[in-house]
Design a protein around this motif. Sequence first.
Motif, short mmCIF file in Angstrom:
data_model
loop_
_atom_site.label_atom_id
_atom_site.label_comp_id
_atom_site.label_asym_id
_atom_site.label_seq_id
_atom_site.Cartn_x
_atom_site.Cartn_y
_atom_site.Cartn_z
N HIS A 162 -4.95 12.27 -6.27
CA HIS A 162 -5.47 11.17 -7.16
C HIS A 162 -5.66 9.70 -6.58
O HIS A 162 -6.68 9.14 -6.91
CB HIS A 162 -4.36 11.07 -8.31
N HIS A 163 -4.74 9.52 -5.76
CA HIS A 163 -4.81 8.08 -4.79
C HIS A 163 -4.01 8.36 -3.79
O HIS A 163 -3.28 9.16 -3.59
CB HIS A 163 -4.43 7.14 -5.67
N ILE A 164 -4.39 7.52 -2.72
CA ILE A 164 -3.58 7.19 -1.35
C ILE A 164 -3.64 5.85 -1.28
O ILE A 164 -4.71 5.13 -0.79
CB ILE A 164 -4.21 7.92 -0.13
N TYR A 165 -2.47 5.36 -1.27
CA TYR A 165 -2.22 3.89 -0.83
C TYR A 165 -1.21 3.53 0.04
O TYR A 165 -1.34 2.84 0.82
CB TYR A 165 -1.96 2.92 -2.27
N ARG A 166 0.02 4.09 -0.05
CA ARG A 166 1.24 3.59 0.59
C ARG A 166 0.98 3.55 1.97
O ARG A 166 0.50 4.70 2.53
CB ARG A 166 2.46 4.38 0.16
N GLN A 167 1.48 2.46 2.77
CA GLN A 167 1.16 2.56 4.22
C GLN A 167 2.04 3.60 4.87
O GLN A 167 1.67 4.22 5.89
CB GLN A 167 1.48 1.09 4.75
N GLU A 168 3.28 3.81 4.25
CA GLU A 168 4.23 4.88 5.09
C GLU A 168 3.31 6.16 4.82
O GLU A 168 3.80 6.97 5.94
CB GLU A 168 5.64 4.68 4.57
N GLY A 189 -7.51 5.03 -0.78
CA GLY A 189 -8.03 4.49 -1.97
C GLY A 189 -7.85 5.65 -3.44
O GLY A 189 -7.08 6.29 -3.28
N LYS A 190 -8.77 5.40 -4.14
CA LYS A 190 -8.82 6.15 -5.54
C LYS A 190 -10.00 6.56 -5.70
O LYS A 190 -11.02 5.93 -5.75
CB LYS A 190 -8.07 5.61 -6.57
N PHE A 246 -14.24 2.67 2.31
CA PHE A 246 -15.38 2.43 2.00
C PHE A 246 -15.40 1.17 1.09
O PHE A 246 -14.14 0.74 0.66
CB PHE A 246 -16.04 3.58 1.25
N GLN A 247 -16.51 0.52 0.85
CA GLN A 247 -16.40 -0.50 -0.15
C GLN A 247 -15.69 -0.32 -1.53
O GLN A 247 -16.00 1.00 -2.12
CB GLN A 247 -17.76 -1.06 -0.36
N ALA A 248 -14.75 -0.92 -1.98
CA ALA A 248 -14.15 -0.72 -3.23
C ALA A 248 -14.82 -1.49 -4.42
O ALA A 248 -15.26 -2.56 -4.42
CB ALA A 248 -12.55 -1.00 -2.91
N HIS A 249 -14.39 -0.72 -5.65
CA HIS A 249 -15.02 -1.36 -6.89
C HIS A 249 -13.56 -1.64 -7.68
O HIS A 249 -12.63 -0.78 -7.62
CB HIS A 249 -15.87 -0.59 -7.59
N GLY A 250 -13.58 -2.68 -8.50
CA GLY A 250 -12.43 -3.02 -9.37
C GLY A 250 -11.71 -4.34 -8.92
O GLY A 250 -12.15 -4.83 -8.13
N ASP A 251 -10.56 -4.15 -9.54
CA ASP A 251 -9.66 -5.63 -9.37
C ASP A 251 -8.87 -5.28 -8.44
O ASP A 251 -7.80 -4.64 -8.51
CB ASP A 251 -8.65 -5.49 -10.80
N GLY A 253 -6.63 -7.58 -7.17
CA GLY A 253 -5.58 -7.74 -7.55
C GLY A 253 -4.45 -6.72 -7.97
O GLY A 253 -3.19 -6.94 -7.87
N LEU A 254 -5.09 -5.68 -8.51
CA LEU A 254 -4.07 -4.64 -8.83
C LEU A 254 -4.13 -3.39 -8.17
O LEU A 254 -5.12 -2.78 -7.63
CB LEU A 254 -4.69 -3.95 -10.29
N ARG A 255 -2.90 -3.27 -7.55
CA ARG A 255 -2.90 -2.21 -6.39
C ARG A 255 -3.43 -0.88 -6.51
O ARG A 255 -3.97 -0.35 -5.66
CB ARG A 255 -1.33 -2.07 -5.75
N ASN A 256 -3.26 -0.40 -7.92
CA ASN A 256 -3.84 1.04 -8.22
C ASN A 256 -5.00 0.82 -9.02
O ASN A 256 -5.32 1.73 -9.78
CB ASN A 256 -2.61 1.64 -9.03
N ASP A 257 -6.02 -0.23 -8.89
CA ASP A 257 -6.99 -0.36 -9.81
C ASP A 257 -8.15 -0.48 -9.10
O ASP A 257 -9.15 -1.39 -9.33
CB ASP A 257 -6.89 -1.31 -10.96
N TYR A 258 -8.62 0.22 -7.76
CA TYR A 258 -9.85 0.12 -7.23
C TYR A 258 -10.20 1.57 -6.89
O TYR A 258 -9.44 2.41 -6.45
CB TYR A 258 -9.59 -0.65 -6.18
#
Length: 291
Positions: A162-168, A189-190, A246-251, A253-258
């Motif tokens: 669904h998403h991959i964000y966390r650095q660790e 990203g998402k 890649f280029q992201a879409h969304g806010d 400022g919100l970690r899980n909203d792009y």
Amino acid sequence: MAATLKECLELQLLEIEMLLSMFPKRGEFSLDADAVPSIRRYLSNADGALPPQLEYRIALDVGEAKVKVELQVLLPHMYPQVAPQLFARSDALHRQQQLQLNTRLASHISSLDSGDLCVCEAVQWVKDNSLPFLENSKASSECAAEAARVKETLHRMWIYSHHIYRQELRKKIFDCAKKLNLTGFCLTGKPGVICVEGLRENCEEFWRVIRYPNWKHISCKHVENIEKEGSIENLRLFHTFEDLQFQAHGDYGLRNDYHMDLGQFLEFLKQHQSGHIFQILFGIEGKLSDN
């Protein structure tokens, strides 16, 4: 009377001290540097958030040949009241022997008295009982050596999250791919997408490790196997394990909203002879714009 969470964590730290005294050499005992301090901080202020579960690895030398066997340990917060998760692995073991070894280990641990510390016992059991599996593995390897020289199989796994964000988490993915000589990519990203290619046992080990102990919202969507005589190296679609962004879409400022630009991702797949994977991953046929 059942032990409290605080008592369980204190016992876990006590066992860690025993293990460190048993395995003082560099590389024998691997534990995240902040693991013990985070538990101590919680014990001094139980109103704070629970610390991460203790997770560590112990490298064992087995037999006169000192074959390396690694015991991977994950401790639930209520261990030893709750059984630990243990997994023994070795590059010298085939998958079936490794499965049999771990089945025997789990059976032995389950026979011990509930509520007792048992990682030290598991360490001794692995040292005492791994040798027959290693010898069987060596014998079967010698029998299969001729066939192995004739044909090899490239294994390629396409993994969706669904998403991959966390650095660790990303570090764990890249470290594991490098260790297992896998090529491919990780799309951050998402949504999150991972592709790994290499020897089958290495790909399957990667899949097991990145899900350990529990990564929700992740699935292996597709697997490809390509067999040929000789080396599989020229069958790889990727030369390294890439950090794909890649280029992201969304806010922002919100970690899980792009969301990643899937058009750019489709173009990347087509450049690597994998355009057909887009529909497998997302359930829709990919189309590039005419820009």
